[in-house]
Enzyme design. Structure first.
Site, PDB file in Angstrom:
ATOM      1  N   GLU A   1     -17.643  10.822  -6.963  1.00 36.04           N
ATOM      2  CA  GLU A   1     -17.693   9.365  -7.203  1.00 36.04           C
ATOM      3  C   GLU A   1     -18.497   8.627  -6.137  1.00 36.04           C
ATOM      4  O   GLU A   1     -18.338   7.411  -5.970  1.00 36.04           O
ATOM      5  CB  GLU A   1     -16.281   8.785  -7.280  1.00 36.04           C
ATOM      6  CG  GLU A   1     -15.455   9.240  -8.461  1.00 36.04           C
ATOM      7  CD  GLU A   1     -16.004   8.799  -9.807  1.00 36.04           C
ATOM      8  OE1 GLU A   1     -17.133   8.281  -9.881  1.00 36.04           O
ATOM      9  OE2 GLU A   1     -15.284   9.007 -10.793  1.00 36.04           O
TER      10      GLU A   1
ATOM     11  N   HIS B   1     -10.093   4.895  -3.821  1.00 30.19           N
ATOM     12  CA  HIS B   1     -10.042   5.136  -5.269  1.00 30.19           C
ATOM     13  C   HIS B   1      -8.886   6.086  -5.537  1.00 30.19           C
ATOM     14  O   HIS B   1      -8.787   7.139  -4.894  1.00 30.19           O
ATOM     15  CB  HIS B   1     -11.367   5.745  -5.731  1.00 30.19           C
ATOM     16  CG  HIS B   1     -11.332   6.303  -7.119  1.00 30.19           C
ATOM     17  ND1 HIS B   1     -10.877   5.566  -8.200  1.00 30.19           N
ATOM     18  CD2 HIS B   1     -11.670   7.513  -7.609  1.00 30.19           C
ATOM     19  CE1 HIS B   1     -10.945   6.319  -9.286  1.00 30.19           C
ATOM     20  NE2 HIS B   1     -11.419   7.502  -8.959  1.00 30.19           N
TER      21      HIS B   1
ATOM     22  N   HIS C   1      -5.924   7.768  -8.634  1.00 26.46           N
ATOM     23  CA  HIS C   1      -5.472   7.942 -10.019  1.00 26.46           C
ATOM     24  C   HIS C   1      -3.957   7.718  -9.993  1.00 26.46           C
ATOM     25  O   HIS C   1      -3.205   8.511 -10.559  1.00 26.46           O
ATOM     26  CB  HIS C   1      -5.794   9.337 -10.533  1.00 26.46           C
ATOM     27  CG  HIS C   1      -7.261   9.616 -10.701  1.00 26.46           C
ATOM     28  ND1 HIS C   1      -7.720  10.790 -11.268  1.00 26.46           N
ATOM     29  CD2 HIS C   1      -8.363   8.898 -10.386  1.00 26.46           C
ATOM     30  CE1 HIS C   1      -9.060  10.773 -11.279  1.00 26.46           C
ATOM     31  NE2 HIS C   1      -9.471   9.639 -10.739  1.00 26.46           N
TER      32      HIS C   1
ATOM     33  N   TYR D   1       3.465 -12.863  -6.977  1.00 26.13           N
ATOM     34  CA  TYR D   1       2.509 -13.444  -6.009  1.00 26.13           C
ATOM     35  C   TYR D   1       1.754 -12.398  -5.205  1.00 26.13           C
ATOM     36  O   TYR D   1       0.673 -12.676  -4.678  1.00 26.13           O
ATOM     37  CB  TYR D   1       3.225 -14.450  -5.095  1.00 26.13           C
ATOM     38  CG  TYR D   1       4.023 -13.851  -3.967  1.00 26.13           C
ATOM     39  CD1 TYR D   1       3.407 -13.531  -2.760  1.00 26.13           C
ATOM     40  CD2 TYR D   1       5.388 -13.609  -4.089  1.00 26.13           C
ATOM     41  CE1 TYR D   1       4.134 -12.986  -1.724  1.00 26.13           C
ATOM     42  CE2 TYR D   1       6.125 -13.071  -3.063  1.00 26.13           C
ATOM     43  CZ  TYR D   1       5.491 -12.752  -1.875  1.00 26.13           C
ATOM     44  OH  TYR D   1       6.198 -12.197  -0.852  1.00 26.13           O
TER      45      TYR D   1
ATOM     46  N   HIS E   1      -9.026   6.128 -16.503  1.00 22.41           N
ATOM     47  CA  HIS E   1      -9.443   6.760 -15.249  1.00 22.41           C
ATOM     48  C   HIS E   1      -8.502   6.432 -14.090  1.00 22.41           C
ATOM     49  O   HIS E   1      -7.711   7.279 -13.688  1.00 22.41           O
ATOM     50  CB  HIS E   1     -10.897   6.362 -14.947  1.00 22.41           C
ATOM     51  CG  HIS E   1     -11.491   7.091 -13.798  1.00 22.41           C
ATOM     52  ND1 HIS E   1     -12.827   7.335 -13.659  1.00 22.41           N
ATOM     53  CD2 HIS E   1     -10.916   7.622 -12.697  1.00 22.41           C
ATOM     54  CE1 HIS E   1     -13.052   8.012 -12.554  1.00 22.41           C
ATOM     55  NE2 HIS E   1     -11.902   8.184 -11.945  1.00 22.41           N
TER      56      HIS E   1
ATOM     57  N   TYR F   1      -2.002 -15.924   7.554  1.00 26.33           N
ATOM     58  CA  TYR F   1      -1.216 -14.923   8.278  1.00 26.33           C
ATOM     59  C   TYR F   1      -2.083 -13.760   8.764  1.00 26.33           C
ATOM     60  O   TYR F   1      -1.602 -12.883   9.452  1.00 26.33           O
ATOM     61  CB  TYR F   1      -0.139 -14.316   7.377  1.00 26.33           C
ATOM     62  CG  TYR F   1       1.031 -15.205   7.091  1.00 26.33           C
ATOM     63  CD1 TYR F   1       1.721 -15.824   8.125  1.00 26.33           C
ATOM     64  CD2 TYR F   1       1.464 -15.397   5.796  1.00 26.33           C
ATOM     65  CE1 TYR F   1       2.815 -16.636   7.860  1.00 26.33           C
ATOM     66  CE2 TYR F   1       2.549 -16.209   5.518  1.00 26.33           C
ATOM     67  CZ  TYR F   1       3.220 -16.822   6.552  1.00 26.33           C
ATOM     68  OH  TYR F   1       4.286 -17.600   6.282  1.00 26.33           O
TER      69      TYR F   1
HETATM   70 ZN   LIG Z   1     -11.491   9.173 -10.156  1.00 29.64          ZN
END
Ligand SMILES: [Zn+2]
Length: 217
Positions: free
Chosen positions: A76, A95, A97, A116, A157, A211
């Site tokens: 990726e 990233h 899954h 929130y 994905h 903050y």
């Molecule tokens: Zn992936």
């Protein structure tokens, strides 16, 4: 390797292993990167997170060319490169899954602003149309999904989250999974979530900025 780069590599590995331990990157899925002196450091393809060593990380220029000879980057890498090229505010990318957020992504469903804490992602979380993993098309979908946001779902994905530090990107990815779990619980109970309006989301985003939560979390 400088002390700074060694420390950066160690932090990428620590975040990757924390994601793995929390079950957010099952079966070697997902990847982690952060900006570096020559571009960005990214976890490699095909090595279990528990076995990662600093030398396993690949370093690429933002145009995707290898910055140094070394291991094969995650498949990726295009998605990471495209985000760094288009989002100067992204210092790190996570990233995953992660199971619950990915379940929503497999239904093509984003996450509405019902809690929130979604302000950590900058607002409602979109689900972008499916594209094959590793492609420029997926990279483009991720960039579009992140427009004005720090997280997006990728259909069929998973999740991509950005931050101005590795810890911040990790915190956003973790919160996306938490929100997905809450949203799925609401849906499973047949409940309709009460949504926060834009004015309230802007107020929470301003409070988080005040903050320093987005920078230090
Ligand atoms: Zn992936």
């Amino acid at each position: 390797m400088s002390d700074g780069e060694a420390s950066l590599r160690a932090r990428v590995i620590a975040i990757s292993q924390a994601l793995d331990a929390a079950g957010l990157v099952p079966n070697k899925s997902g990847n982690v990167s952060c900006r570096s002196a020559r571009g960005f450091l990214i976890t490699p393809s095909g090595i279990p997170y528990r076995d990662l060593t600093p030398g396993h990380l690949a370093e690429l220029a933002v145009d995707g060319e290898p910055a140094t000879a070394g291991p094969r980057p995650s498949s990726e890498w295009r998605m990471h490169a495209a985000i760094y090229a288009r989002r100067p505010d992204a210092a790190a990318i996570v990233h995953t899954h992660s199971p619950r957020a990915t379940a929503l992504a497999c239904a093509g469903r984003g996450i509405p602003p019902f809690h929130y804490m979604i302000a950590l992602a900058g607002g409602d979380i979109r689900c972008m149309p499916y594209a094959t993993f590793g492609t420029a098309e997926l990279a483009e979908a991720a960039v579009r999904g992140l427009d004005g946001r720090r997280a997006t779902l990728l259909a069929n994905h998973g999740v991509i989250a950005i931050g101005d530090s590795l810890r911040a990107a990790h915190a956003v990815a973790f919160e996306v999974e938490n929100l997905a779990a809450q949203y799925l619980t609401l849906l499973a109970a047949g409940l309709e979530p009460a949504l926060l309006d834009d004015a309230e989301l802007r107020r929470v985003i301003a409070k988080f900025a005040d903050y320093g939560r987005l920078a230090r979390c």
